[in-house]
Design a protein around this motif. Sequence first.
Motif, PDB file in Angstrom:
ATOM      1  N   ILE A   1      13.847   5.310 -10.810  1.00  0.00           N
ATOM      2  CA  ILE A   1      12.990   6.270 -11.488  1.00  0.00           C
ATOM      3  C   ILE A   1      13.619   6.413 -13.045  1.00  0.00           C
ATOM      4  CG2 ILE A   1      11.598   8.290 -11.485  1.00  0.00           C
ATOM      5  CD1 ILE A   1      10.939   6.448  -9.110  1.00  0.00           C
ATOM      6  N   ASN A   2      12.608   6.098 -13.959  1.00  0.00           N
ATOM      7  CA  ASN A   2      12.897   6.452 -15.297  1.00  0.00           C
ATOM      8  C   ASN A   2      12.351   7.859 -15.791  1.00  0.00           C
ATOM      9  OD1 ASN A   2      13.350   6.541 -18.109  1.00  0.00           O
ATOM     10  ND2 ASN A   2      13.017   4.250 -18.678  1.00  0.00           N
ATOM     11  N   THR A   3      13.145   8.823 -15.931  1.00  0.00           N
ATOM     12  CA  THR A   3      12.710  10.356 -16.052  1.00  0.00           C
ATOM     13  C   THR A   3      12.236  10.512 -17.491  1.00  0.00           C
ATOM     14  OG1 THR A   3      14.878  10.832 -16.297  1.00  0.00           O
ATOM     15  CG2 THR A   3      13.864  11.067 -14.152  1.00  0.00           C
ATOM     16  N   ASN A   4      12.617   9.323 -18.391  1.00  0.00           N
ATOM     17  CA  ASN A   4      12.253   9.553 -19.759  1.00  0.00           C
ATOM     18  C   ASN A   4      11.038   8.987 -20.074  1.00  0.00           C
ATOM     19  OD1 ASN A   4      14.899  10.542 -20.735  1.00  0.00           O
ATOM     20  ND2 ASN A   4      15.557   8.161 -20.397  1.00  0.00           N
ATOM     21  N   LEU A   5      10.345   8.563 -19.107  1.00  0.00           N
ATOM     22  CA  LEU A   5       8.693   8.188 -19.227  1.00  0.00           C
ATOM     23  C   LEU A   5       7.876   9.189 -18.735  1.00  0.00           C
ATOM     24  CD1 LEU A   5       9.000   4.457 -18.049  1.00  0.00           C
ATOM     25  CD2 LEU A   5       9.318   5.255 -20.100  1.00  0.00           C
ATOM     26  N   LYS A   6       6.937   9.568 -19.727  1.00  0.00           N
ATOM     27  CA  LYS A   6       6.119  10.708 -19.253  1.00  0.00           C
ATOM     28  C   LYS A   6       4.747  10.217 -19.702  1.00  0.00           C
ATOM     29  CE  LYS A   6       9.553  13.836 -20.006  1.00  0.00           C
ATOM     30  NZ  LYS A   6      10.381  14.825 -20.827  1.00  0.00           N
TER      31      LYS A   6
ATOM     32  N   GLY B   1       0.956  -1.013   0.091  1.00  0.00           N
ATOM     33  CA  GLY B   1       0.066  -0.029  -0.044  1.00  0.00           C
ATOM     34  C   GLY B   1       0.826   1.336   0.135  1.00  0.00           C
ATOM     35  N   ILE B   2       1.776   1.031  -0.477  1.00  0.00           N
ATOM     36  CA  ILE B   2       2.914   2.455  -0.509  1.00  0.00           C
ATOM     37  C   ILE B   2       2.991   2.933  -1.871  1.00  0.00           C
ATOM     38  CG2 ILE B   2       5.406   3.265  -0.253  1.00  0.00           C
ATOM     39  CD1 ILE B   2       5.736   0.339   1.513  1.00  0.00           C
ATOM     40  N   TYR B   3       2.787   4.427  -1.883  1.00  0.00           N
ATOM     41  CA  TYR B   3       2.831   5.062  -3.216  1.00  0.00           C
ATOM     42  C   TYR B   3       3.901   4.813  -4.062  1.00  0.00           C
ATOM     43  CZ  TYR B   3       3.185   8.729  -6.717  1.00  0.00           C
ATOM     44  OH  TYR B   3       3.494   9.487  -7.781  1.00  0.00           O
ATOM     45  N   HIS B   4       4.127   4.804  -5.221  1.00  0.00           N
ATOM     46  CA  HIS B   4       5.048   4.741  -6.094  1.00  0.00           C
ATOM     47  C   HIS B   4       4.789   5.391  -7.574  1.00  0.00           C
ATOM     48  CE1 HIS B   4       2.877   1.130  -7.545  1.00  0.00           C
ATOM     49  NE2 HIS B   4       3.450   1.235  -8.722  1.00  0.00           N
ATOM     50  N   PRO B   5       5.467   6.049  -7.943  1.00  0.00           N
ATOM     51  CA  PRO B   5       5.251   6.818  -9.524  1.00  0.00           C
ATOM     52  C   PRO B   5       5.151   6.073 -10.546  1.00  0.00           C
ATOM     53  CG  PRO B   5       7.635   7.067  -8.640  1.00  0.00           C
ATOM     54  CD  PRO B   5       6.936   6.654  -7.518  1.00  0.00           C
ATOM     55  N   ASP B   6       4.176   6.389 -11.372  1.00  0.00           N
ATOM     56  CA  ASP B   6       4.215   5.716 -12.889  1.00  0.00           C
ATOM     57  C   ASP B   6       5.407   5.123 -13.462  1.00  0.00           C
ATOM     58  OD1 ASP B   6       1.473   5.734 -12.126  1.00  0.00           O
ATOM     59  OD2 ASP B   6       0.996   7.215 -13.583  1.00  0.00           O
ATOM     60  N   ASN B   7       6.148   6.276 -13.316  1.00  0.00           N
ATOM     61  CA  ASN B   7       7.592   5.882 -13.880  1.00  0.00           C
ATOM     62  C   ASN B   7       8.760   5.139 -13.274  1.00  0.00           C
ATOM     63  OD1 ASN B   7       8.281   8.283 -12.189  1.00  0.00           O
ATOM     64  ND2 ASN B   7       9.341   9.255 -13.971  1.00  0.00           N
ATOM     65  N   MET B   8       8.185   4.552 -12.131  1.00  0.00           N
ATOM     66  CA  MET B   8       9.129   3.557 -11.512  1.00  0.00           C
ATOM     67  C   MET B   8       9.265   2.478 -12.153  1.00  0.00           C
ATOM     68  SD  MET B   8       9.047   2.024  -7.434  1.00  0.00           S
ATOM     69  CE  MET B   8       9.860   3.516  -6.736  1.00  0.00           C
ATOM     70  N   MET B   9      10.372   2.073 -12.334  1.00  0.00           N
ATOM     71  CA  MET B   9      10.812   0.637 -13.090  1.00  0.00           C
ATOM     72  C   MET B   9      10.815  -0.335 -12.051  1.00  0.00           C
ATOM     73  SD  MET B   9      10.860   1.658 -16.250  1.00  0.00           S
ATOM     74  CE  MET B   9      11.664   0.272 -17.197  1.00  0.00           C
ATOM     75  N   PRO B  10      10.617  -1.752 -12.608  1.00  0.00           N
ATOM     76  CA  PRO B  10      10.501  -2.882 -11.650  1.00  0.00           C
ATOM     77  C   PRO B  10      11.616  -2.998 -10.711  1.00  0.00           C
ATOM     78  CG  PRO B  10       9.782  -3.515 -13.837  1.00  0.00           C
ATOM     79  CD  PRO B  10      10.372  -2.183 -14.025  1.00  0.00           C
ATOM     80  N   ASP B  11      12.892  -2.519 -11.078  1.00  0.00           N
ATOM     81  CA  ASP B  11      13.764  -2.561 -10.164  1.00  0.00           C
ATOM     82  C   ASP B  11      14.110  -1.510  -9.446  1.00  0.00           C
ATOM     83  OD1 ASP B  11      14.755  -0.396 -11.961  1.00  0.00           O
ATOM     84  OD2 ASP B  11      16.671  -1.366 -12.507  1.00  0.00           O
ATOM     85  N   GLY B  12      13.061  -0.650  -9.222  1.00  0.00           N
ATOM     86  CA  GLY B  12      12.977   0.475  -8.253  1.00  0.00           C
ATOM     87  C   GLY B  12      13.616   1.886  -8.759  1.00  0.00           C
TER      88      GLY B  12
END
Length: 53
Positions: A48-53, A35-46
């Motif tokens: 953050i992919n800043t190229n994803l928008k 139940g912990i928030y994570h951004p949509d652009n977080m990759m499975p390994d944790g």
Amino acid sequence: MKFYFEKGKIEKSWIQQYCRGDWEACVRYQKEEAGIYHPDNMMPDGHINTNLK
């Protein structure tokens, strides 16, 4: 991840390794289960992919 994969923004290997493979090692999955928030652009390994928008 499915959204980004279908848009051609991430490689199939992410889906194969985490979503269809070792999904318990997926940081996104772990956060969702806890139940912990994570951004949509977080990759499975944790990371953050800043190229994803």
